[in-house]
Write a protein that holds these residues in place. Structure first.
Motif, PDB file in Angstrom:
ATOM      1  N   CYS A 169       0.843  -1.202   0.000  1.00 25.38           N
ATOM      2  CA  CYS A 169       0.000   0.000   0.000  1.00 25.38           C
ATOM      3  C   CYS A 169       0.876   1.249   0.000  1.00 25.38           C
ATOM      4  O   CYS A 169       0.610   2.214  -0.722  1.00 25.38           O
ATOM      5  CB  CYS A 169      -0.919  -0.027   1.220  1.00 25.38           C
ATOM      6  SG  CYS A 169      -1.946   1.448   1.425  1.00 25.38           S
ATOM      7  N   ALA A 170       1.939   1.235   0.814  1.00 28.29           N
ATOM      8  CA  ALA A 170       2.845   2.384   0.893  1.00 28.29           C
ATOM      9  C   ALA A 170       3.569   2.605  -0.427  1.00 28.29           C
ATOM     10  O   ALA A 170       3.728   3.752  -0.884  1.00 28.29           O
ATOM     11  CB  ALA A 170       3.850   2.177   2.014  1.00 28.29           C
ATOM     12  N   GLN A 171       4.007   1.555  -1.055  1.00 27.95           N
ATOM     13  CA  GLN A 171       4.759   1.681  -2.304  1.00 27.95           C
ATOM     14  C   GLN A 171       3.903   2.229  -3.444  1.00 27.95           C
ATOM     15  O   GLN A 171       4.429   2.793  -4.401  1.00 27.95           O
ATOM     16  CB  GLN A 171       5.348   0.319  -2.677  1.00 27.95           C
ATOM     17  CG  GLN A 171       6.445  -0.140  -1.724  1.00 27.95           C
ATOM     18  CD  GLN A 171       6.875  -1.576  -1.952  1.00 27.95           C
ATOM     19  OE1 GLN A 171       6.105  -2.393  -2.485  1.00 27.95           O
ATOM     20  NE2 GLN A 171       8.084  -1.899  -1.546  1.00 27.95           N
ATOM     21  N   ARG A 172       2.593   2.082  -3.345  1.00 29.17           N
ATOM     22  CA  ARG A 172       1.685   2.614  -4.363  1.00 29.17           C
ATOM     23  C   ARG A 172       1.220   4.037  -4.039  1.00 29.17           C
ATOM     24  O   ARG A 172       0.473   4.629  -4.814  1.00 29.17           O
ATOM     25  CB  ARG A 172       0.443   1.726  -4.496  1.00 29.17           C
ATOM     26  CG  ARG A 172       0.707   0.303  -4.957  1.00 29.17           C
ATOM     27  CD  ARG A 172      -0.604  -0.384  -5.330  1.00 29.17           C
ATOM     28  NE  ARG A 172      -1.590  -0.320  -4.249  1.00 29.17           N
ATOM     29  CZ  ARG A 172      -1.737  -1.219  -3.298  1.00 29.17           C
ATOM     30  NH1 ARG A 172      -0.938  -2.285  -3.271  1.00 29.17           N
ATOM     31  NH2 ARG A 172      -2.672  -1.078  -2.369  1.00 29.17           N
ATOM     32  N   SER A 173       1.653   4.560  -2.907  1.00 31.43           N
ATOM     33  CA  SER A 173       1.137   5.834  -2.415  1.00 31.43           C
ATOM     34  C   SER A 173       2.129   6.982  -2.615  1.00 31.43           C
ATOM     35  O   SER A 173       3.173   6.825  -3.249  1.00 31.43           O
ATOM     36  CB  SER A 173       0.812   5.699  -0.924  1.00 31.43           C
ATOM     37  OG  SER A 173       2.016   5.721  -0.154  1.00 31.43           O
ATOM     38  N   ALA A 174       1.798   8.122  -1.997  1.00 25.62           N
ATOM     39  CA  ALA A 174       2.694   9.285  -2.015  1.00 25.62           C
ATOM     40  C   ALA A 174       3.449   9.428  -0.709  1.00 25.62           C
ATOM     41  O   ALA A 174       4.242  10.355  -0.551  1.00 25.62           O
ATOM     42  CB  ALA A 174       1.878  10.549  -2.273  1.00 25.62           C
ATOM     43  N   GLY A 175       3.226   8.505   0.232  1.00 30.64           N
ATOM     44  CA  GLY A 175       3.821   8.607   1.556  1.00 30.64           C
ATOM     45  C   GLY A 175       4.927   7.598   1.806  1.00 30.64           C
ATOM     46  O   GLY A 175       5.375   6.890   0.896  1.00 30.64           O
ATOM     47  N   THR A 176       5.362   7.546   3.069  1.00 28.16           N
ATOM     48  CA  THR A 176       6.415   6.628   3.481  1.00 28.16           C
ATOM     49  C   THR A 176       5.966   5.864   4.718  1.00 28.16           C
ATOM     50  O   THR A 176       5.493   6.465   5.692  1.00 28.16           O
ATOM     51  CB  THR A 176       7.713   7.381   3.800  1.00 28.16           C
ATOM     52  OG1 THR A 176       8.141   8.097   2.637  1.00 28.16           O
ATOM     53  CG2 THR A 176       8.817   6.411   4.221  1.00 28.16           C
ATOM     54  N   LEU A 177       6.118   4.551   4.675  1.00 24.96           N
ATOM     55  CA  LEU A 177       5.762   3.688   5.801  1.00 24.96           C
ATOM     56  C   LEU A 177       7.030   3.238   6.516  1.00 24.96           C
ATOM     57  O   LEU A 177       7.955   2.728   5.889  1.00 24.96           O
ATOM     58  CB  LEU A 177       4.994   2.458   5.305  1.00 24.96           C
ATOM     59  CG  LEU A 177       4.545   1.458   6.377  1.00 24.96           C
ATOM     60  CD1 LEU A 177       3.414   2.040   7.216  1.00 24.96           C
ATOM     61  CD2 LEU A 177       4.103   0.141   5.733  1.00 24.96           C
ATOM     62  N   HIS A 178       7.083   3.462   7.815  1.00 28.65           N
ATOM     63  CA  HIS A 178       8.213   3.029   8.635  1.00 28.65           C
ATOM     64  C   HIS A 178       7.774   1.830   9.477  1.00 28.65           C
ATOM     65  O   HIS A 178       6.735   1.873  10.143  1.00 28.65           O
ATOM     66  CB  HIS A 178       8.679   4.160   9.550  1.00 28.65           C
ATOM     67  CG  HIS A 178       9.187   5.355   8.801  1.00 28.65           C
ATOM     68  ND1 HIS A 178      10.505   5.480   8.403  1.00 28.65           N
ATOM     69  CD2 HIS A 178       8.546   6.475   8.358  1.00 28.65           C
ATOM     70  CE1 HIS A 178      10.658   6.626   7.760  1.00 28.65           C
ATOM     71  NE2 HIS A 178       9.489   7.245   7.719  1.00 28.65           N
ATOM     72  N   CYS A 179       8.583   0.763   9.450  1.00 26.49           N
ATOM     73  CA  CYS A 179       8.230  -0.482  10.128  1.00 26.49           C
ATOM     74  C   CYS A 179       9.296  -0.867  11.151  1.00 26.49           C
ATOM     75  O   CYS A 179      10.487  -0.904  10.812  1.00 26.49           O
ATOM     76  CB  CYS A 179       8.095  -1.630   9.124  1.00 26.49           C
ATOM     77  SG  CYS A 179       7.187  -1.217   7.609  1.00 26.49           S
ATOM     78  N   PRO A 180       8.898  -1.194  12.401  1.00 22.95           N
ATOM     79  CA  PRO A 180       9.875  -1.707  13.366  1.00 22.95           C
ATOM     80  C   PRO A 180      10.272  -3.119  12.951  1.00 22.95           C
ATOM     81  O   PRO A 180       9.410  -3.962  12.672  1.00 22.95           O
ATOM     82  CB  PRO A 180       9.092  -1.699  14.692  1.00 22.95           C
ATOM     83  CG  PRO A 180       7.659  -1.848  14.275  1.00 22.95           C
ATOM     84  CD  PRO A 180       7.537  -1.158  12.959  1.00 22.95           C
ATOM     85  N   THR A 181      11.563  -3.387  12.892  1.00 22.13           N
ATOM     86  CA  THR A 181      12.035  -4.660  12.349  1.00 22.13           C
ATOM     87  C   THR A 181      13.035  -5.299  13.310  1.00 22.13           C
ATOM     88  O   THR A 181      13.939  -4.644  13.819  1.00 22.13           O
ATOM     89  CB  THR A 181      12.694  -4.445  10.971  1.00 22.13           C
ATOM     90  OG1 THR A 181      11.764  -3.778  10.113  1.00 22.13           O
ATOM     91  CG2 THR A 181      13.097  -5.767  10.348  1.00 22.13           C
ATOM     92  N   LEU A 182      12.852  -6.591  13.554  1.00 21.51           N
ATOM     93  CA  LEU A 182      13.732  -7.340  14.452  1.00 21.51           C
ATOM     94  C   LEU A 182      14.088  -8.664  13.791  1.00 21.51           C
ATOM     95  O   LEU A 182      13.195  -9.449  13.444  1.00 21.51           O
ATOM     96  CB  LEU A 182      13.038  -7.590  15.793  1.00 21.51           C
ATOM     97  CG  LEU A 182      13.838  -8.322  16.870  1.00 21.51           C
ATOM     98  CD1 LEU A 182      15.064  -7.514  17.282  1.00 21.51           C
ATOM     99  CD2 LEU A 182      12.959  -8.624  18.079  1.00 21.51           C
TER     100      LEU A 182
END
Length: 224
Positions: A169-182
């Motif tokens: 969804c983020a890659q198709r949008s105008a925004g940026t999604l930040h994800c916590p990753t472990l």
């Protein structure tokens, strides 16, 4: 002087009472670290610099143009009927009918009219922390469409995969999604990884930016 004046009013006394309750909860609620087993107050856990878990940040950036305000619509399906999108005047008329029968407050119509009068919405310099980001009641998709920086807090994938959908969804949008990753896996648990989530948020958001924290977290199942 203004702060002292407020403190001496009835409203100020109410605020002090609320602060006292929050302070009591903060210092008496216990946090047990699932990794180290350390049992401390929530206050100590949140202020500690010794984290047993530390998230890295994964960012999915979209390249699309900002969504037009006039393109915004809300899908509504009457009971046992087929859903269809409502926007602009039609959406205001729908909400007006709900106001007349007492289902919603008139302020909802005023908010919709205000929204459609805006020339455009550009949230590229704003940061939104969504607690329970994958919730159906959340605003993830809409915020991304208007260019927002969204810090998504949701549990790692389980029976219902969610992260691939949110990243797409983020890659198709105008925004940026930040994800916590472990360990290469996206997601975080609000109850068991609270201090690590707070640290990740503070490390991810640049200083002097507008930050909005939105809580959409809830318990799945019959108890919701």
């Amino acid at each position: 002087a203004a702060v002292m004046a407020l403190a001496n009013t009835e409203q100020g006394r109410d605020l002090r009472g609320s602060d006292a309750v929050l302070d009591y909860v903060y210092t008496t609620m216990r946090f047990i670290d699932p990794v180290s087993g350390t049992d401390v107050s929530l206050k100590e856990a949140m202020e500690s610099k010794k984290l047993s878990t530390r998230f890295t940040n994964f960012a999915a950036e979209g390249k699309s143009s900002l969504r037009s305000v006039q393109d915004f619509s809300v899908n509504f399906a009457p009971l046992l009927g087929r859903g269809k999108p409502y926007s602009g005047v039609k959406l205001a008329e729908l909400l007006s009918s709900w106001t007349e029968d007492g289902s919603i407050d008139r302020s909802a119509i005023e908010a919709v009219r205000f929204f459609y009068q805006l020339p455009k919405i550009d949230l590229k310099d704003k940061y939104f922390v969504l607690l329970g980001a994958s919730s159906e009641m959340g605003a993830l998709e809409h915020l991304l469409e208007y260019g927002a920086n969204v810090l998504a807090v949701a549990r790692p994938d389980g029976r219902k995969p969610k992260w691939e959908r949110m990243i797409s969804c983020a890659q198709r949008s105008a925004g940026t999604l930040h994800c916590p990753t472990l360990n290469g896996k996206h997601g975080a648990d609000l109850l068991t990884q609270t201090p690590a989530i707070a640290t990740w948020i503070c490390e991810t958001i640049p200083k002097d930016k507008d930050v909005f924290i939105c809580s959409y977290a809830y318990m799945d199942g019959a108890n919701f």
